[in-house]
Design an enzyme around this catalytic site. Structure first.
Site, PDB file in Angstrom:
ATOM      1  CG  ASP A 181      29.790  19.322 -10.584  1.00 49.05           C
ATOM      2  OD1 ASP A 181      30.490  20.350 -10.532  1.00 49.05           O
ATOM      3  OD2 ASP A 181      29.569  18.702 -11.630  1.00 49.05           O
ATOM      4  N   GLY A 223      23.728  18.763 -24.185  1.00 48.72           N
ATOM      5  CA  GLY A 223      24.991  19.183 -23.592  1.00 48.72           C
ATOM      6  C   GLY A 223      25.686  18.034 -22.895  1.00 48.72           C
TER       7      GLY A 223
END
Length: 777
Positions: A619, A503
């Site tokens: 994040d 990913g």
């Protein structure tokens, strides 16, 4: 006057009589305190009247850290029998325990006199005084009775008079020096010992049980009792004793029953020597006989087997495997060859083989069951890259994948055969074929030699130069870190030239790889580094390399070669939380989601307050939460924000102009603090509760924005709507919802710290009703 004096005398005489039924206690008045830096009138613990037990700041051996606990003070090793908040990080020097004048028991942080941590949950009634009693019970008293007692919250030990009730559990410690929850559990409702193979304290499988009391049927009214005379037995609601485990022994002055780090439940007894010191008697009684040590599951870790040796045991690696840590065989084994490299080659080339393991028992966890002959069964495993071992019994070929668990050597005959896949070199050729092969090798070598002479000199200087440069960089490795420096070529080989993508994230693409020793890794190729970023890159790696927490993805090493910046992490077999949570087929159940939420919160708390250098993640989102094979959550991408340019760090979310995981202060040029992570965690916590994304454009209008819908359900007392038909514990659901709503408050100062978030989630701190997160919009 004489009558008044007589009444007062009778009252003074009567007080000890009324308390004679309870053990003597050392009363602690309001305003008393303990400190890790005792000086003057300060001290670090309170003793019971006999001096047998102490409550306070327990110093962990050979460290400068402490636990809040109760221990046997007269034993040479100061045996710990209870600790508070055992899954939290140990305390550093400077913490204080205070029984405040208002009646609360708190822990005060050395960083801020205003930062206090409640030690006792649900302390709604003010305490009048506390006491450490001679039976080892620490009790908070109010004017009308007991507020709280440590006997109601056991860790790994019960003491005489401390009854283990039906709804209670004991959890072993992680190790002899780490007293957080370990891998074994004594569960009272079904009276069994369990190995927590999946890391969950709420979900466990009967296949993970290795001992039972063998009482007929599971009864809801049984209590495990350790009597003052040492008898250990069960009692039902009518106080009739049954299932006696061990008899009485009047020769000792004290007993304890402890679930050890090795998974065995033992009763220990103590006697006093002439000097008044407490010594432990030899040969403690144990539930699992020492003659059968391999009965306890999970002792030898994954991919290893337990071999009994008289009254001891050893952990062994099967063929094709080697120990992860030769100094600690309980850490399990790993393949000694690269399965990725071997499976890429053509089948049947002799690089893989199978070896029979005699007298080996294991739990059958087959992912494929075929009806084959023995030879075809062995070949089927060779042809299947996922197959690590096969069990062959009565023409049934049962393929087993890694990890292998609960293997042990059997002392009796087995009807099944066990074949394990191993790496090997091609076997020696037969004499009739040896000469042609030798001549072909000589001719090929001669031709290659001429070519080598021509090009060798041209490339040798380049290679030597590169090697020296690499060694120089290796010698100046990231300072004070155990991280390994990889060459770019090593990581190319490990990932098959970055063939299998896992990913892409905010900081770069991630690829799966395998090191030559068989360890799976995840390699992140960073992009968007700030200019002149080599020094900043190494500086941040110094910080990341010093982080160690079970809820953080472990950074194994890095590559800093030319323009290449790569990070090497441990591989997480279950992928990201987003992939699991938003897929109805793999969605975790409620108990798993509770454990995942608490684990993530503890990881963020570690980054904010407990690691050497504070880290703001910037994040936090489900895509950056990875799950290992036990579904333990691991936070990834922490510490990378400082490596990125200002523009990138302000655009982590892909939902520009709408509410995502980014806290409002990012868009208002307000100071960025740890509270931005609290906001992101709150959004993600609501997603975990509802198993849906923060924004669902296909949902009804009032449900599009998740936190607004959650607050409406909370306000209208319709929380069940958030989880649909799923069975959940409603009090726990309400607690998690309120915590999530506090975290997503518009004003950063209103949001709780992550320490408070952890305390609220694990129930040690009450959660007040939150205001509407949108009230400032």
């Amino acid at each position: 006057m004489a009558a008044i004096l007589l009444v007062q005398f009778l009252l003074l005489v009567a007080i000890p009589v009324t308390r004679a039924q309870s053990p003597a206690a050392q009363n602690i008045s309001l305003g008393s305190s303990l400190s890790t830096n005792p000086s003057g009138n300060n001290r670090s613990y309170w003793l019971s009247p006999s001096g047998f037990f102490a409550f306070g700041l327990y110093p962990l051996p050979n460290t400068q850290t402490f636990l809040v606990g109760i221990w046997l003070d007269k034993t040479p090793e100061k045996t710990l029998v209870w600790c508070a908040n055992r899954d939290s990080a140990p305390l550093s020097t400077g913490y204080s325990i205070i029984l405040t004048t208002s009646g609360s028991l708190i822990l005060r942080s050395p960083q801020s006199q205003a930062q206090v941590i409640p030690l006792i949950s649900d302390n709604l009634v003010p305490t009048s005084f506390a006491a450490i009693r001679d039976d080892g019970n620490f009790v908070l008293y109010a004017s009308n009775g007991t507020v709280w007692q440590s006997f109601d919250s056991p860790t790994d030990t019960i003491l005489p008079g401390q009854n283990l009730k039906t709804d209670a559990q004991l959890y072993s410690s992680f190790s002899e020096t780490n007293h957080s929850k370990g891998k074994y559990m004594l569960n009272m409702p079904d009276l069994q010992l369990y190995y927590l193979a999946h890391g969950s304290m709420t979900n466990f499988d009967v296949r993970d049980s290795y001992w039972s009391t063998q009482l007929q049927g599971v009864r809801s009214n049984l209590t495990l009792i350790l009597e003052p005379d040492g008898r250990l037995h069960f009692s039902d609601s009518s106080n009739s004793s049954e299932g006696e485990l061990t008899g009485s022994d009047s020769s000792a002055v004290l007993y304890r029953a402890t679930l050890g780090v090795d998974g065995n439940f033992r009763r220990f007894s103590y006697a006093l020597d002439p000097n008044g010191a407490m010594t432990m008697n030899s040969n403690p009684w144990s539930w699992i006989p020492d003659s059968n040590p391999c009965q306890i599951k999970g002792r030898c870790g994954l991919n290893s087997f337990c071999k009994a040796n008289d009254n001891s045991y050893s952990c062994m690696c099967p063929s094709g495997f080697e120990s992860k840590d030769p100094l600690d065989m309980s850490q399990g084994c790993e393949r000694n060859f690269s399965i990725i490299a071997e499976c890429r080659r053509e089948r049947g080339n002799g690089n893989l083989n199978v070896a029979e393991m005699e007298s080996l028992e294991m739990v059958d966890n087959a992912y494929e069951n075929l009806t084959l002959s023995q030879e075809r069964c062995k070949q089927a495993c060779l042809d299947d890259c996922s197959c690590a071992l096969v069990l062959f019994i009565n023409m049934q070929c049962k393929k087993q994948a890694l990890p292998l668990k609960y293997m042990k050597q059997s002392s009796g005959a087995l009807t099944q055969k066990t074949f394990v896949k191993v790496g090997s070199f091609a076997s020696n050729p037969t004499p009739s074929r040896r000469k042609p092969i030798i001549w072909a090798t000589i001719v090929l070598a001669a031709c290659s030699f001429l070519l080598t002479l021509i090009i060798g000199f041209l490339c040798v200087q380049s290679r030597v130069s590169r090697y020296k440069k690499f060694r120089a960089r290796s010698n100046s490795d990231v300072e004070d870190s155990s991280l390994r420096l990889f060459s770019y070529e090593e990581l190319e080989d490990a990932t098959g030239r970055f063939l299998e993508s896992l990913g892409k994230g905010s900081f770069g693409a991630v690829f799966k790889g395998e090191l030559p020793n068989g360890v799976n890794i995840a390699v992140k190729k960073l992009h968007g580094l700030i200019e002149d970023g080599e020094r900043e890159f190494r500086s941040e790696l110094t910080t990341i390399g010093k982080t160690h927490h079970k809820n953080l993805v472990q950074l194994l090493g890095y590559c800093d070669e030319g323009s290449h910046r790569l990070l090497v992490y441990q591989f997480m077999s279950n992928g990201s939380l987003a992939n699991v949570m938003f897929n109805p087929e793999t969605r975790p159940n409620w108990a798993q989601r509770v454990e995942i939420s608490l684990g993530i919160a503890r990881g963020v708390l570690y980054l904010h307050e407990e690691c050497e250098t504070q880290i703001i993640h910037c994040d936090i989102k489900p895509q950056n939460i990875l799950l290992d094979n036990n579904f333990t959550p691991k936070i990834s991408d922490f510490g990378l924000a400082k490596l990125m340019g200002e523009d990138q760090t302000r655009t982590f979310t892909d939902m520009r102009g709408t509410r995502g995981y980014v806290a409002p202060e990012w868009h208002r040029n307000l100071p960025i603090t740890v509270k931005v992570d609290v906001y992101s965690f709150g959004i993600m916590l609501l997603e975990i509760i509802c198993c849906r994304k923060r924004i669902e454009m296909d949902a009804p209008e009032e449900e599009i924005i998740l936190f607004e819908w959650v607050y409406n359900c909370f306000e209208t007392r319709n929380l069940k709507k958030l989880v649909g038909v799923e069975e959940v514990e409603m009090r726990g659901l309400q607690r998690m919802v309120m915590v999530g709503l506090w975290c997503v408050q518009e004003d950063p100062s209103v949001r709780p710290s992550m320490r408070k978030v952890v305390s609220m989630l694990d129930g040690t701190l009450d959660v007040q009703s939150p205001p509407n997160p949108s009230q400032f919009l």
